[in-house]
Design an enzyme around this catalytic site. Structure first.
Site, short mmCIF file in Angstrom:
data_model
loop_
_atom_site.label_atom_id
_atom_site.label_comp_id
_atom_site.label_asym_id
_atom_site.label_seq_id
_atom_site.Cartn_x
_atom_site.Cartn_y
_atom_site.Cartn_z
N LYS A 1 33.26 39.28 35.28
CA LYS A 1 33.85 37.95 35.50
C LYS A 1 34.26 37.34 34.17
O LYS A 1 33.90 37.83 33.10
CB LYS A 1 32.85 37.00 36.18
CG LYS A 1 32.30 37.50 37.50
CD LYS A 1 33.35 37.59 38.57
CE LYS A 1 32.78 38.23 39.83
NZ LYS A 1 33.79 38.58 40.78
N SER B 1 38.49 41.66 41.84
CA SER B 1 38.23 40.25 41.49
C SER B 1 38.75 39.86 40.10
O SER B 1 38.90 38.68 39.82
CB SER B 1 36.74 39.92 41.58
OG SER B 1 36.02 40.52 40.54
#
Length: 186
Positions: A86, A44
């Protein structure tokens, strides 16, 4: 003289035990409040961070200071030993929107240079890197996060939702493993 040697051995053993206990306590305190190693799992955050890389997470910002837009943050998951890596996109009070592959924060266009490699790949096959969404108003005490690999990231858009400040473990500053890939994270 035998008693003296016995006393010296006991003192020496006591000093070793004391040193080991102090070292363990210091290591636990450092890990709990200063920094801790984390493993990147998944794609990700490609190409910024790769699956299997290890990074140090600085926890001091959690207690002293503020998170900044663009920080790479580690988020504690709902389950024990589950963490997400993230990029912090929206701060409390921000309005976040994605339109025509462009990020807008509070109505202003925001540059995302860390996406240039992924953007080129998406354009080469004729797709958008990031689908349109928003505007999303970020409430106080929450953050909006996204992975750099926008097409393969579960983040605030699609599963993680807005992130409580208390779930942000800290910020990543550099990758320390594999050793031939040691670098700062941006």
């Amino acid at each position: 003289m035998t008693e003296e040697k016995s006393t010296n051995k006991k003192n020496s053993l006591f000093e070793w035990v004391k040193a080991i206990i102090i070292a363990v306590v210091l290591a636990l305190l450092i890990r709990a409040f200063l920094f801790e190693p984390y493993l990147v799992e998944g794609t990700s955050m490609d190409p910024t961070l790769h699956d299997g890389e290890r990074l140090f997470v600085y926890k001091t910002v959690r207690y002293v200071g503020e998170f900044k837009r663009g920080d790479i943050v580690i988020i504690d998951g709902d389950e024990k030993n589950v963490h997400y890596v993230k990029r912090l996109i929206g701060l409390p009070g921000d309005t976040v929107q994605m339109k025509d592959d462009t990020l807008y924060i509070n109505g202003k266009k925001v540059s995302e240079p860390y996406l240039s490699e992924n953007r080129k790949e998406a354009e080469a096959v004729g797709v958008k890197l990031t689908g349109d969404f928003g505007p999303v108003k970020v409430p106080e005490g929450k953050y909006f996060v996204m992975g750099d690999n926008r097409q393969r990231s579960m983040d605030s858009r699609n599963g993680l939702g807005l992130i409580d400040k208390k779930r942000v473990a800290g910020t990543s500053q550099f990758v320390f493993f594999p050793f031939n890939e040691i670098r700062k994270t941006d």
